[in-house]
Design a protein around this motif. Structure first.
Motif, mmCIF file in Angstrom:
data_model
loop_
_atom_site.group_PDB
_atom_site.id
_atom_site.type_symbol
_atom_site.label_atom_id
_atom_site.label_comp_id
_atom_site.label_asym_id
_atom_site.label_seq_id
_atom_site.Cartn_x
_atom_site.Cartn_y
_atom_site.Cartn_z
ATOM 1 N N ARG A 39 41.504 16.241 38.478
ATOM 2 C CA ARG A 39 41.951 16.030 37.098
ATOM 3 C C ARG A 39 43.469 16.064 37.003
ATOM 4 O O ARG A 39 44.069 15.294 36.255
ATOM 5 C CB ARG A 39 41.322 17.095 36.191
ATOM 6 C CG ARG A 39 39.820 16.924 36.026
ATOM 7 C CD ARG A 39 39.173 18.152 35.413
ATOM 8 N NE ARG A 39 39.805 18.479 34.138
ATOM 9 C CZ ARG A 39 40.108 19.721 33.755
ATOM 10 N NH1 ARG A 39 39.835 20.745 34.540
ATOM 11 N NH2 ARG A 39 40.660 19.918 32.576
ATOM 12 N N ALA A 40 44.100 16.942 37.755
ATOM 13 C CA ALA A 40 45.558 17.033 37.711
ATOM 14 C C ALA A 40 46.218 15.781 38.261
ATOM 15 O O ALA A 40 47.206 15.281 37.701
ATOM 16 C CB ALA A 40 46.026 18.263 38.487
ATOM 17 N N ASP A 48 47.157 21.613 32.150
ATOM 18 C CA ASP A 48 48.498 22.132 31.862
ATOM 19 C C ASP A 48 49.550 21.373 32.685
ATOM 20 O O ASP A 48 49.383 21.183 33.899
ATOM 21 C CB ASP A 48 48.553 23.617 32.199
ATOM 22 C CG ASP A 48 49.904 24.227 31.875
ATOM 23 O OD1 ASP A 48 50.180 24.442 30.690
ATOM 24 O OD2 ASP A 48 50.690 24.441 32.822
ATOM 25 N N PRO A 49 50.645 20.921 32.042
ATOM 26 C CA PRO A 49 51.679 20.153 32.768
ATOM 27 C C PRO A 49 52.241 20.894 33.974
ATOM 28 O O PRO A 49 52.537 20.278 35.006
ATOM 29 C CB PRO A 49 52.739 19.916 31.702
ATOM 30 C CG PRO A 49 51.997 19.959 30.403
ATOM 31 C CD PRO A 49 50.929 20.992 30.600
ATOM 32 N N ALA A 50 52.394 22.219 33.860
ATOM 33 C CA ALA A 50 52.920 22.982 34.999
ATOM 34 C C ALA A 50 51.950 22.942 36.173
ATOM 35 O O ALA A 50 52.362 22.861 37.341
ATOM 36 C CB ALA A 50 53.188 24.423 34.570
ATOM 37 N N ARG A 54 52.494 21.419 39.931
ATOM 38 C CA ARG A 54 52.243 22.212 41.125
ATOM 39 C C ARG A 54 51.316 21.484 42.085
ATOM 40 O O ARG A 54 51.576 21.389 43.294
ATOM 41 C CB ARG A 54 51.626 23.555 40.711
ATOM 42 C CG ARG A 54 51.497 24.528 41.890
ATOM 43 C CD ARG A 54 51.153 25.907 41.388
ATOM 44 N NE ARG A 54 49.725 26.066 41.155
ATOM 45 C CZ ARG A 54 49.214 26.822 40.192
ATOM 46 N NH1 ARG A 54 50.010 27.420 39.332
ATOM 47 N NH2 ARG A 54 47.908 26.953 40.061
ATOM 48 N N VAL A 55 50.231 20.920 41.549
ATOM 49 C CA VAL A 55 49.271 20.216 42.402
ATOM 50 C C VAL A 55 49.909 18.973 43.020
ATOM 51 O O VAL A 55 49.685 18.667 44.203
ATOM 52 C CB VAL A 55 48.017 19.838 41.574
ATOM 53 C CG1 VAL A 55 47.129 18.868 42.356
ATOM 54 C CG2 VAL A 55 47.230 21.078 41.206
ATOM 55 N N GLN A 56 50.702 18.258 42.239
ATOM 56 C CA GLN A 56 51.365 17.071 42.766
ATOM 57 C C GLN A 56 52.321 17.434 43.897
ATOM 58 O O GLN A 56 52.400 16.733 44.913
ATOM 59 C CB GLN A 56 52.108 16.344 41.649
ATOM 60 C CG GLN A 56 51.183 15.637 40.664
ATOM 61 C CD GLN A 56 51.931 14.995 39.527
ATOM 62 O OE1 GLN A 56 53.070 15.359 39.218
ATOM 63 N NE2 GLN A 56 51.290 14.034 38.850
#
Length: 351
Positions: A39-40, A48-50, A54-56
């Motif tokens: 999903r991120a 959540d954008p943060a 982080r995942v990216q």
């Protein structure tokens, strides 16, 4: 301020025999579940954008590249939406596509576009190819499709929304669609010209796709109701619509039917070309002949004189159709199977 990265607990090496970094690798390294990573990376608004950042960052460090084929196989459907449009050379479809794509991307979907070139067999082949990729949804221009294409849409069970056209009011609900009634728009512009005192109104058209022919029908209907219809004032050319062809059509009409007092062009580029030809020929617009167009394309308000036209809500159509498709892809029912966004007659100095 960006959220600090969690410690990377794994290296870029995967346990897979192929050495390919997997979604699970990224999830373990980022300290979240694989579904959250998915999903991120799709950029879903609910994440959540943060966390997305982080995942990216973790996926970049590990060298993770999503495998759309594997994703489609696992879910029985991909995260892309197939969009079929007739042309990219017409600003009408560029505006529509841009709005639809922005709406879909915000919801985590990618778009895969096909250009049909107004060819029914090409549309059929493109649809076959798109369905091989198991799209999550379809956006298709128009309602006029050959029987095989219709059968492919129905049997695929892929949610589908049609763009630009609506069925006639007496045809019932029909398929899911967002647009306006082309016939009504053609009739409305013709009535506008009649209200300005014109009675010998020609219709000039190119491309001759189904939407153009519906505008022609609207022109005929309005003139028949008023008692001024003349079949000889139809000038139809199957060539692609362009400024140059608009000039050619204008010269042809003025040469063959010099008594016309108005010309309704099926598209603004034709009307723009006609205004340029009128300047070259020394023909006064609108005192000698009024000129009207369709779609309110870029530059129409800057012509000499500014062009009277039908403003069509193509960006709004793209957005609303994408929103309807998102509803269908959630297995929910839209408020209505049809969304009529209407049109507007813009009277400028050319009529």
């Amino acid at each position: 301020m960006s959220s600090p990265l969690l410690p990377i607990v794994r290296t870029a090496k995967s346990h897979r025999a192929t050495g390919r970094v997997t979604l699970t690798d990224v999830a373990q390294a980022a300290g979240v579940s694989p579904s959250t990573v998915s999903r991120a990376l799709r950029g879903e608004r609910a994440v959540d954008p943060a966390l997305i950042e982080r995942v990216q960052a973790v996926s970049v460090k590990l060298g993770y590249v999503p495998d759309p084929a594997a994703r489609a196989l696992a879910s029985q459907r991909s995260n892309h939406v197939a969009i079929l449009i007739p042309l990219l050379s017409n600003a009408l479809f560029v505006d529509l596509l841009d709005a639809a794509q922005k709406t879909l991307r915000a919801a985590g979907y990618q778009t895969l576009m096909g250009v049909t070139h107004y060819d029914a067999s090409e549309e059929e082949q493109l649809l076959r190819e798109q369905l091989l990729h198991r799209p999550a949804g379809l956006l298709v221009t128009g309602l006029d499709h050959n029987p095989v294409t219709r059968q492919l849409m129905d049997s695929s069970q892929v949610p589908c929304v049609h763009l630009m056209d609506l069925p006639a009011a007496d045809q019932g609900e029909g398929p899911y669609c967002v647009g306006f009634r082309q016939t009504d728009a053609g009739a409305a512009m013709t009535r506008h010209l009649l209200q300005t005192g014109r009675t010998r109104i020609a219709f000039a058209a190119a491309q001759l796709d189904p939407r153009v022919m519906q505008r022609l029908y609207g022109w005929r209907t309005a003139l028949q109701e008023a008692g001024y219809y003349e079949p000889a004032l139809e000038f139809l050319n199957p060539a692609p619509s362009s400024l140059a062809l608009g000039g050619v059509l204008f010269e042809q009409i003025m040469r063959q039917r010099p008594a016309v007092d108005a010309i309704f062009f099926c598209n603004d580029d034709l009307a723009q070309g006609a205004l340029m030809a009128a300047l070259r020929m020394g023909i006064q617009v609108p005192s000698q002949v009024a000129i009207a167009g369709f779609n309110d394309l870029t530059g129409s308000d800057q012509m000499l004189p500014p062009l009277t036209t039908v403003r069509t809500p193509r960006a709004q159509i793209g957005q609303a159709a994408a929103e309807m498709l998102l509803t269908l892809m959630r297995s929910e029912a839209p408020a209505s199977a049809q969304v009529d966004l209407g049109f507007e007659i813009l009277q400028r100095q050319s009529t």
